[in-house]
Design a protein around this motif. Structure first.
Motif, PDB file in Angstrom:
ATOM      1  N   UNK A   1       0.841  -1.202   0.000  1.00 27.14           N
ATOM      2  CA  UNK A   1       0.000   0.000   0.000  1.00 27.14           C
ATOM      3  C   UNK A   1       0.876   1.252   0.000  1.00 27.14           C
ATOM      4  N   UNK A   2       1.072   1.825  -1.189  1.00 28.62           N
ATOM      5  CA  UNK A   2       1.840   3.065  -1.355  1.00 28.62           C
ATOM      6  C   UNK A   2       1.019   4.039  -2.181  1.00 28.62           C
ATOM      7  N   UNK A   3       1.296   5.349  -2.087  1.00 33.83           N
ATOM      8  CA  UNK A   3       0.563   6.318  -2.912  1.00 33.83           C
ATOM      9  C   UNK A   3       0.778   6.041  -4.403  1.00 33.83           C
ATOM     10  N   UNK A   4      -0.317   6.076  -5.166  1.00 31.39           N
ATOM     11  CA  UNK A   4      -0.264   5.861  -6.616  1.00 31.39           C
ATOM     12  C   UNK A   4      -1.155   6.908  -7.284  1.00 31.39           C
ATOM     13  N   UNK A   5      -0.989   7.143  -8.578  1.00 33.10           N
ATOM     14  CA  UNK A   5      -1.851   8.106  -9.276  1.00 33.10           C
ATOM     15  C   UNK A   5      -3.329   7.779  -9.108  1.00 33.10           C
ATOM     16  N   UNK A   6      -4.110   8.824  -8.895  1.00 32.04           N
ATOM     17  CA  UNK A   6      -5.545   8.671  -8.690  1.00 32.04           C
ATOM     18  C   UNK A   6      -6.272   9.133  -9.953  1.00 32.04           C
ATOM     19  N   UNK A   7      -6.829   8.182 -10.703  1.00 37.03           N
ATOM     20  CA  UNK A   7      -7.523   8.498 -11.945  1.00 37.03           C
ATOM     21  C   UNK A   7      -9.021   8.701 -11.765  1.00 37.03           C
ATOM     22  N   UNK A   8      -9.469   8.635 -10.530  1.00 33.23           N
ATOM     23  CA  UNK A   8     -10.885   8.850 -10.231  1.00 33.23           C
ATOM     24  C   UNK A   8     -11.133  10.349 -10.112  1.00 33.23           C
TER      25      UNK A   8
ATOM     26  N   UNK B   1      -2.864  14.106  -3.215  1.00 36.55           N
ATOM     27  CA  UNK B   1      -1.876  15.123  -2.866  1.00 36.55           C
ATOM     28  C   UNK B   1      -1.552  15.983  -4.085  1.00 36.55           C
ATOM     29  N   UNK B   2      -0.547  16.828  -3.961  1.00 33.07           N
ATOM     30  CA  UNK B   2      -0.209  17.753  -5.044  1.00 33.07           C
ATOM     31  C   UNK B   2       0.226  17.024  -6.302  1.00 33.07           C
ATOM     32  N   UNK B   3       0.781  15.833  -6.141  1.00 38.38           N
ATOM     33  CA  UNK B   3       1.224  15.052  -7.301  1.00 38.38           C
ATOM     34  C   UNK B   3       0.100  14.230  -7.918  1.00 38.38           C
ATOM     35  N   UNK B   4      -1.123  14.392  -7.398  1.00 39.46           N
ATOM     36  CA  UNK B   4      -2.250  13.603  -7.905  1.00 39.46           C
ATOM     37  C   UNK B   4      -2.238  12.167  -7.433  1.00 39.46           C
ATOM     38  N   UNK B   5      -1.601  11.903  -6.296  1.00 40.96           N
ATOM     39  CA  UNK B   5      -1.510  10.545  -5.780  1.00 40.96           C
ATOM     40  C   UNK B   5      -2.203  10.417  -4.422  1.00 40.96           C
ATOM     41  N   UNK B   6      -2.606   9.181  -4.102  1.00 39.59           N
ATOM     42  CA  UNK B   6      -3.035   8.833  -2.749  1.00 39.59           C
ATOM     43  C   UNK B   6      -2.908   7.328  -2.576  1.00 39.59           C
ATOM     44  N   UNK B   7      -2.951   6.884  -1.337  1.00 41.10           N
ATOM     45  CA  UNK B   7      -2.860   5.457  -1.050  1.00 41.10           C
ATOM     46  C   UNK B   7      -4.221   4.791  -1.285  1.00 41.10           C
TER      47      UNK B   7
END
Length: 505
Positions: free
Chosen positions: A439-446, A452-458
């Motif tokens: 479980x690590x932050x990954x790009x969120x396409x939803x 976060x600022x990079x467009x990622x979340x866990x």
């Protein structure tokens, strides 16, 4: 089925004024035990639990005095389900062990039966119904936070297989109206459920004749799988299982649909093509073979031969190349020879199942086999054959899991991995394979602002996550999370990368 039945019972009890569900039986005033009568082992476990509940009843006062129980009254013990119907007299005569015996079609009567106990009577209703489907009851979900749910669409079974007691404990087939199923699934969707398992003793024989005005459609129009037959003829053909799946998959495009347990005879071509075309109908088929021997299949009254079953497997994989197939097997059925057992071993190797449920045969009263055959295979031989079935399955299933290596799978996250709850998540693929990933932050396409600022979340429970498969075992997969996505979006963008496990060595 038992989980869904219990959710129906909870709804009925809540409406009758019973509002609180306690964590443990020691503090309960009513203890429900939902039962299965398919195999003897399941019944023996029920008797063991009943002995403990009888102890709680006998020692209620002392349990309260020492703080072990917080209930205001001694518990009433209620036996539900198939075993209730099959052993009702024995249960009620078992030294005041059981207060109420209620069959699977009599749950609405539970409040009245419990009142009879208050007046010193035994409560019993095991009548089977030709109409009861509980279509108007909204089940109280046992697991409120789960992203998966069960929905019963039909009850009973008409197949009359010689080994099976279900027609005698669950009654004849009857199906819920399509509209009531759609309403229930709609409520689950609002609650955040992402995957629904459609349930029935013979789920793909679903037949909603309640809204059919065209009387020209008779049972003669009912098409079976090619090469299959049925002892029971359909009188009136209504909306079939493929019609129900069509509507559900169209109205809820972001929800996955699975189903169990089907019979191989009810896989007409239109159902298979629908499964291929709809991204939210899981490419996973449970196809109970029971045995690989044509002669044993005949004694079991299954309505097909080994060759017809293999032809159906070939057709399924031709139409749905990436399908996963699971099955049920019984070893040691009446009169089974070593040669017939060998036919089952060779079938397991030939098909290559993703999953299989295997059991040694246990004779059940009332069945055709009980009336006409002799349970003449010794227990030791049954257990040896069962071990051989399990070994054959384990030696062949690895190919299905290994074929997923390097592919990108869509995983519905169901929760933390119990072995590493702080760092790993676990979920299922379209084919039902268990997948674990870090479980690590990954790009969120939803389309939401939760990142976060990079467009990622866990990833979280309930997310659909793209996962690249890196490692395989005979029972699970391990991968790396790539992105959080939506069901429909995944199949638009990377659907072509979902590899198949269709070819067999």
């Amino acid at each position: 089925m038992n989980i869904n039945d219990m959710e129906i019972v909870l709804s009925i009890m809540k409406k009758a004024g019973y509002s609180e569900v306690v964590e443990n039986p020691e503090s309960a005033e009513i203890i429900f035990i939902n039962t299965c009568a398919i195999r003897d082992n399941a019944e023996q476990k029920v008797w063991q639990r009943l002995n403990y509940f009888w102890f709680l009843k006998r020692h209620w006062k002392s349990n309260v005095s020492i703080g072990r129980s917080e209930s205001l009254h001694p518990p009433k013990v209620v036996v539900l389900g198939c075993m209730a119907e099959r052993l009702k007299d024995r249960l009620l005569d078992s030294d005041k062990m059981v207060d109420v015996v209620c069959g699977p079609d009599a749950y609405r009567d539970l409040p009245r039966l419990l009142e009879e106990v208050d007046y010193g009577q035994k409560g019993i209703n095991t009548l089977l119904s030709l109409e009861e489907t509980y279509a108007d009851i909204c089940p109280v979900r046992i697991s409120k936070n789960s992203v998966t749910a069960f929905v019963s669409i039909m009850r009973g079974c008409n197949n009359m297989c010689s080994f099976c007691i279900v027609p005698f404990t669950r009654g004849r087939e009857r199906s819920r109206p399509v509209d009531s199923i759609v309403r229930e699934v709609g409520e689950l969707s609002k609650e955040g459920v992402k995957e629904v398992m459609l349930l029935g003793q013979n789920v793909n024989s679903y037949n909603d004749a309640s809204v059919i005005e065209n009387t020209e459609k008779t049972g003669d129009d009912w098409r079976l799988s090619e090469g299959f037959s049925s002892l029971c003829k359909v009188k009136k053909m209504g909306l079939r299982f493929s019609d129900l799946l069509h509507r559900l998959s169209m109205e809820f495009p972001e929800m996955r649909f699975r189903y169990t347990s089907p019979h191989p005879k009810d896989f007409p071509d239109e159902l298979l093509y629908l499964m291929r075309e709809r991204h939210n109908i899981c490419k996973s088929i449970h196809l109970p073979a029971q045995t690989g021997s044509t002669t044993v299949l005949e004694r079991m009254r299954r309505g097909y031969t080994r060759e017809a079953y293999l032809d159906l497997v070939e057709k399924i994989r031709r139409i749905i190349p990436d399908v996963g197939i699971s099955s049920d097997f019984i070893c040691g059925f009446c009169g089974e020879t070593e040669e017939e057992h060998g036919d089952t071993l060779s079938l397991i190797k030939a098909v290559g199942y993703d999953m299989a449920y295997m059991f040694a045969y246990s004779m059940r009263e009332k069945t055709h086999a009980h009336r006409n055959y002799v349970d003449d295979v010794l227990d030791g031989i049954k257990q040896r054959r069962l071990t051989e079935l399990i070994d054959a399955f384990r030696n062949s299933t690895g190919r299905c899991y290994d074929s997923q290596l390097g592919s990108i799978q869509l995983v519905l996250v169901e929760g933390p991995n119990k072995r590493a709850p702080d760092t790993e998540l676990i979920g299922k693929t379209d084919r039902g394979h268990r997948v674990t990933f870090t479980n690590i932050p990954v790009p969120n396409h939803v389309d939401d602002d939760d990142h976060d600022e990079d467009g990622k979340r866990s990833p979280r429970v309930g997310d659909y996550v793209e996962v690249r498969i890196l490692k395989s075992t005979r029972a699970s997969l391990f991968g790396e999370a790539l992105a959080i996505t939506r069901l429909s979006l995944f199949y638009r963008t990377v659907g072509d990368e979902v590899d198949a496990c269709a070819s067999r060595n």
